[in-house]
Design a protein around this motif. Sequence first.
Motif, PDB file in Angstrom:
ATOM      1  N   GLY A  91     -13.173 -48.802  17.097  1.00  0.00           N
ATOM      2  CA  GLY A  91     -13.925 -47.616  17.500  1.00  0.00           C
ATOM      3  C   GLY A  91     -14.780 -47.193  16.331  1.00  0.00           C
ATOM      4  N   MET A  92     -15.535 -46.113  16.498  1.00  0.00           N
ATOM      5  CA  MET A  92     -16.427 -45.591  15.463  1.00  0.00           C
ATOM      6  C   MET A  92     -17.263 -46.719  14.886  1.00  0.00           C
ATOM      7  N   ILE A  93     -17.739 -47.568  15.780  1.00  0.00           N
ATOM      8  CA  ILE A  93     -18.536 -48.710  15.362  1.00  0.00           C
ATOM      9  C   ILE A  93     -19.983 -48.437  15.702  1.00  0.00           C
ATOM     10  N   ASP A  94     -20.795 -48.300  14.713  1.00  0.00           N
ATOM     11  CA  ASP A  94     -22.214 -48.162  14.969  1.00  0.00           C
ATOM     12  C   ASP A  94     -22.952 -48.672  13.768  1.00  0.00           C
ATOM     13  N   PRO A  95     -24.116 -49.233  14.003  1.00  0.00           N
ATOM     14  CA  PRO A  95     -24.680 -50.070  12.981  1.00  0.00           C
ATOM     15  C   PRO A  95     -25.904 -49.525  12.276  1.00  0.00           C
ATOM     16  N   ALA A  96     -26.076 -48.236  12.142  1.00  0.00           N
ATOM     17  CA  ALA A  96     -27.202 -47.777  11.333  1.00  0.00           C
ATOM     18  C   ALA A  96     -26.799 -47.896   9.872  1.00  0.00           C
ATOM     19  N   MET A  97     -25.977 -48.877   9.579  1.00  0.00           N
ATOM     20  CA  MET A  97     -25.388 -49.000   8.250  1.00  0.00           C
ATOM     21  C   MET A  97     -24.459 -50.206   8.256  1.00  0.00           C
ATOM     22  N   ALA A  98     -23.799 -50.414   7.135  1.00  0.00           N
ATOM     23  CA  ALA A  98     -22.717 -51.383   7.104  1.00  0.00           C
ATOM     24  C   ALA A  98     -21.622 -50.851   8.016  1.00  0.00           C
ATOM     25  N   LEU A 130     -26.010 -60.865   1.484  1.00  0.00           N
ATOM     26  CA  LEU A 130     -25.155 -59.959   2.250  1.00  0.00           C
ATOM     27  C   LEU A 130     -25.999 -58.999   3.076  1.00  0.00           C
ATOM     28  N   LYS A 131     -27.006 -58.435   2.447  1.00  0.00           N
ATOM     29  CA  LYS A 131     -27.849 -57.463   3.142  1.00  0.00           C
ATOM     30  C   LYS A 131     -28.530 -58.112   4.346  1.00  0.00           C
ATOM     31  N   GLU A 132     -29.084 -59.304   4.132  1.00  0.00           N
ATOM     32  CA  GLU A 132     -29.799 -59.974   5.221  1.00  0.00           C
ATOM     33  C   GLU A 132     -28.851 -60.386   6.344  1.00  0.00           C
ATOM     34  N   ALA A 133     -27.663 -60.846   5.974  1.00  0.00           N
ATOM     35  CA  ALA A 133     -26.715 -61.295   7.001  1.00  0.00           C
ATOM     36  C   ALA A 133     -26.139 -60.105   7.770  1.00  0.00           C
ATOM     37  N   VAL A 134     -25.887 -58.991   7.074  1.00  0.00           N
ATOM     38  CA  VAL A 134     -25.353 -57.799   7.745  1.00  0.00           C
ATOM     39  C   VAL A 134     -26.347 -57.287   8.778  1.00  0.00           C
ATOM     40  N   GLU A 135     -27.629 -57.352   8.447  1.00  0.00           N
ATOM     41  CA  GLU A 135     -28.678 -56.812   9.308  1.00  0.00           C
ATOM     42  C   GLU A 135     -28.634 -57.400  10.727  1.00  0.00           C
ATOM     43  N   VAL A 136     -28.343 -58.692  10.831  1.00  0.00           N
ATOM     44  CA  VAL A 136     -28.362 -59.323  12.154  1.00  0.00           C
ATOM     45  C   VAL A 136     -26.954 -59.511  12.732  1.00  0.00           C
ATOM     46  N   THR A 137     -25.935 -59.005  12.041  1.00  0.00           N
ATOM     47  CA  THR A 137     -24.576 -59.166  12.556  1.00  0.00           C
ATOM     48  C   THR A 137     -23.903 -57.790  12.691  1.00  0.00           C
ATOM     49  N   PHE A 138     -23.326 -57.293  11.603  1.00  0.00           N
ATOM     50  CA  PHE A 138     -22.639 -56.003  11.700  1.00  0.00           C
ATOM     51  C   PHE A 138     -23.585 -54.860  12.062  1.00  0.00           C
ATOM     52  N   ASN A 139     -24.846 -54.976  11.690  1.00  0.00           N
ATOM     53  CA  ASN A 139     -25.800 -53.927  12.055  1.00  0.00           C
ATOM     54  C   ASN A 139     -26.432 -54.163  13.418  1.00  0.00           C
ATOM     55  N   ALA A 140     -25.894 -55.081  14.184  1.00  0.00           N
ATOM     56  CA  ALA A 140     -26.417 -55.339  15.524  1.00  0.00           C
ATOM     57  C   ALA A 140     -25.292 -55.285  16.550  1.00  0.00           C
ATOM     58  N   ILE A 141     -24.290 -54.461  16.241  1.00  0.00           N
ATOM     59  CA  ILE A 141     -23.221 -54.253  17.223  1.00  0.00           C
ATOM     60  C   ILE A 141     -22.979 -52.760  17.364  1.00  0.00           C
ATOM     61  N   LEU A 201     -28.936 -72.253   2.626  1.00  0.00           N
ATOM     62  CA  LEU A 201     -27.656 -72.872   2.992  1.00  0.00           C
ATOM     63  C   LEU A 201     -26.530 -71.830   2.965  1.00  0.00           C
ATOM     64  N   PHE A 202     -26.507 -71.099   1.852  1.00  0.00           N
ATOM     65  CA  PHE A 202     -25.464 -70.095   1.684  1.00  0.00           C
ATOM     66  C   PHE A 202     -25.618 -68.978   2.709  1.00  0.00           C
ATOM     67  N   LYS A 203     -26.841 -68.532   2.891  1.00  0.00           N
ATOM     68  CA  LYS A 203     -27.079 -67.424   3.815  1.00  0.00           C
ATOM     69  C   LYS A 203     -26.673 -67.803   5.241  1.00  0.00           C
ATOM     70  N   VAL A 204     -26.972 -69.028   5.623  1.00  0.00           N
ATOM     71  CA  VAL A 204     -26.604 -69.486   6.972  1.00  0.00           C
ATOM     72  C   VAL A 204     -25.087 -69.465   7.155  1.00  0.00           C
ATOM     73  N   ALA A 205     -24.370 -69.966   6.149  1.00  0.00           N
ATOM     74  CA  ALA A 205     -22.906 -69.998   6.244  1.00  0.00           C
ATOM     75  C   ALA A 205     -22.336 -68.583   6.296  1.00  0.00           C
ATOM     76  N   LEU A 206     -22.871 -67.715   5.432  1.00  0.00           N
ATOM     77  CA  LEU A 206     -22.406 -66.330   5.398  1.00  0.00           C
ATOM     78  C   LEU A 206     -22.692 -65.636   6.732  1.00  0.00           C
ATOM     79  N   THR A 207     -23.889 -65.839   7.240  1.00  0.00           N
ATOM     80  CA  THR A 207     -24.265 -65.196   8.504  1.00  0.00           C
ATOM     81  C   THR A 207     -23.358 -65.662   9.631  1.00  0.00           C
ATOM     82  N   GLU A 208     -23.009 -66.937   9.608  1.00  0.00           N
ATOM     83  CA  GLU A 208     -22.141 -67.454  10.669  1.00  0.00           C
ATOM     84  C   GLU A 208     -20.769 -66.784  10.617  1.00  0.00           C
ATOM     85  N   VAL A 209     -20.251 -66.606   9.420  1.00  0.00           N
ATOM     86  CA  VAL A 209     -18.939 -65.948   9.281  1.00  0.00           C
ATOM     87  C   VAL A 209     -19.025 -64.486   9.734  1.00  0.00           C
ATOM     88  N   LEU A 210     -20.054 -63.774   9.294  1.00  0.00           N
ATOM     89  CA  LEU A 210     -20.185 -62.367   9.693  1.00  0.00           C
ATOM     90  C   LEU A 210     -20.411 -62.237  11.205  1.00  0.00           C
TER      91      LEU A 210
END
Lengths: 390, 390
Positions: free
Chosen positions: B172-179, B200-211, B242-251
């Motif tokens: 709950g309390m999940i909203d993505p205008a942030m981490a 981290l910032k780029e990967a969060v933007e399309v994962t945790f900040n998109a839920i 390479l790293f960003k892709v792997a990180l994004t996949e995990v997030l």
Amino acid sequence: MAKGIAEVPGITCGVARAGIKKTAKPQERPDLLVVVTEEPAEFAAVYTTNDVKAAPVKVSMELSGKVSGIVANSGNANACTGERGIKDALEMASLASQLTGKGRFLVASTGVIGEPLPMDRVRTGIAQAVANLGKAQGEEPARAIMTTDIFPKLAFKESSGFVVGGIAKGAGMIDPAMATMLSFVATDAKVPKELLQRALKEAVEVTFNAITVDGDMSTNDCVFLLSTGKSGVEITEENYSLFKVALTEVLEKLAYQIVKDGEGATKVIRVVVEGAESPQQARSVARKVALSPLVKTAVFGNDPNWGRVLAAAGSAGAGIVEEQTELYFGSYLLFKGGRAEFSEEAVSNYMKESQEVVIRLNLNLGSFSFTYLTCDLTYDYVRINAEYRT
Amino acid sequence: MAKGIAEVPGITCGVARAGIKKTAKPQERPDLLVVVTEEPAEFAAVYTTNDVKAAPVKVSMELSGKVSGIVANSGNANACTGERGIKDALEMASLASQLTGKGRFLVASTGVIGEPLPMDRVRTGIAQAVANLGKAQGEEPARAIMTTDIFPKLAFKESSGFVVGGIAKGAGMIDPAMATMLSFVATDAKVPKELLQRALKEAVEVTFNAITVDGDMSTNDCVFLLSTGKSGVEITEENYSLFKVALTEVLEKLAYQIVKDGEGATKVIRVVVEGAESPQQARSVARKVALSPLVKTAVFGNDPNWGRVLAAAGSAGAGIVEEQTELYFGSYLLFKGGRAEFSEEAVSNYMKESQEVVIRLNLNLGSFSFTYLTCDLTYDYVRINAEYRT
């Protein structure tokens, strides 16, 4: 008898049971409303700001000059209905014109989105409503525009030589980044178009634009305000504030009823933000608290969950300072100076016993305030909206 | 065994059952987690943007340079706890330091807001978790940070010579205008601080900040990313992607699990907006649809209520054009050219049978797209949140 729009001198209303909603039993409730002005009347309007606007909104937005009334139906929103929708809305307006022998009509619809209007029934309904003109009084016009509303919404105010009376509908899809839901209001004061529009805009800002049920914005929202001039009282810059005060009071009462009738609601929540450094800060903090599902469910559970209120207030990103902020539920102080101390039992009892829970935040940053109204979030909200069509 | 953060070379985890939540039976579930790096590690972090930040967030935000790990508890958020809260968070970090004989620790808490941490239990818990270092593997660290979560959330990815593994909590309390929520991720790649933070910032933007689960923003959200360097693989500008892709996949996998575990959720809703004229338009339309309680309840009711989707999309005020917009549920076309035509039964069956309902809007205005994840809104969401504390 409660008074609404039909009790404004110069206004006559007629309703019909047209059976517009597929599943409706026609005898249940009127679903077609015709409001007629004795003489062509000045009008003001505020519409939804949704990119997706229903056909009746598009059609009404084209009107300028004076109008002879309003034709409205419930049970079908005539939204997302393409060119056929526009044609149908135009026909509703022109049919009302022809059958009353009057000038142009505003048109509004509310109900299910995306189904074409059953025009056979609508035509019969308009004819019946016109035939019944003058018979619909008090609650009757408000009943004709109800959808998931549980009770009809109307308000009336006598001022200095003139009156303002109105009706409204709305229970879900209520959100105020625009004119909210349907509301038809009339006055017998004689108000020039420019002042009429200004008064409506200003009054809507602190009433219909300061309530939320679920944060959803409708395709069909509009507020129409008619001035019949029947009282002979002329509104000018000098007595403008008199008129605005009366109008605001009527819209306030209608707005309150909408929140009280929020889908599934058991309580009204009044969120008061005080001590803000700007009106924008006050408004945005109040709005965030009023929109929070976690705050709304906590009120449903009579849980004085002040932490959720602070979290929601902070999420506005409006610059509140935790250590400066005071939080009250009713007259109980819950949080001050960065810490909480209060009797959980006493506050929970206050919530249990209150039809209206007042959540008051003093930001202690300035002198501006704003009040937002919402309702609690309950099992019934989910039931109503999961079962609405199927 | 599923892999998470404990399986990243250079990382060791220990957990304890400290009984931090008042009503918890201590044996039920671990509620204290210590994550230790073999050597001091570079780290990156993204924090809540809420004005009201919990004490552990304030304390962690002060850290720069390298860290030796993370100490975290569930059951109590240590938020809105004033100066005592700061003192307690600092003590958690320094206790973890002392007991492990290592450098500085990041600190995080999740749970009820506004109650002081029961520090006796926290101290005992940290000591136990440190004594158990190395024993917590797979799901175990993720279990220690659960609150209303039903299942532990973890993800792991092997890439070219290095791995990325992480855990998350949030329901709950999940909203993505942030981490969003808590997530602790580690990699054994050797990543310079600047690249680590950028990834981290780029990967969060399309994962945790998109839920979104309920649009509420927490006081405690943070994502920590540790780089142990244990693999010897160095990340530079050349192999950054390479790293960003792997990180994004995990997030991405962690974000998906959070939505799937949304409070009371029975289904994931994937809102895909395509054909937008800008990334902002795609995002804001997708967000409005994902946030709409009316859309979320309709999905719960297996009701192909496309009208609510269009109304929500339009309410973004992002300039969508009704006549241009196409709407699909799964592979079913529901709305095109301003009108709807589809088999209600077929689409309702698709919804009934799907664990994940895909709502796809093609705006036909350009070539940008964005995907937002959310879940349906159910009776259980109300139950969980009306009963959370009382």
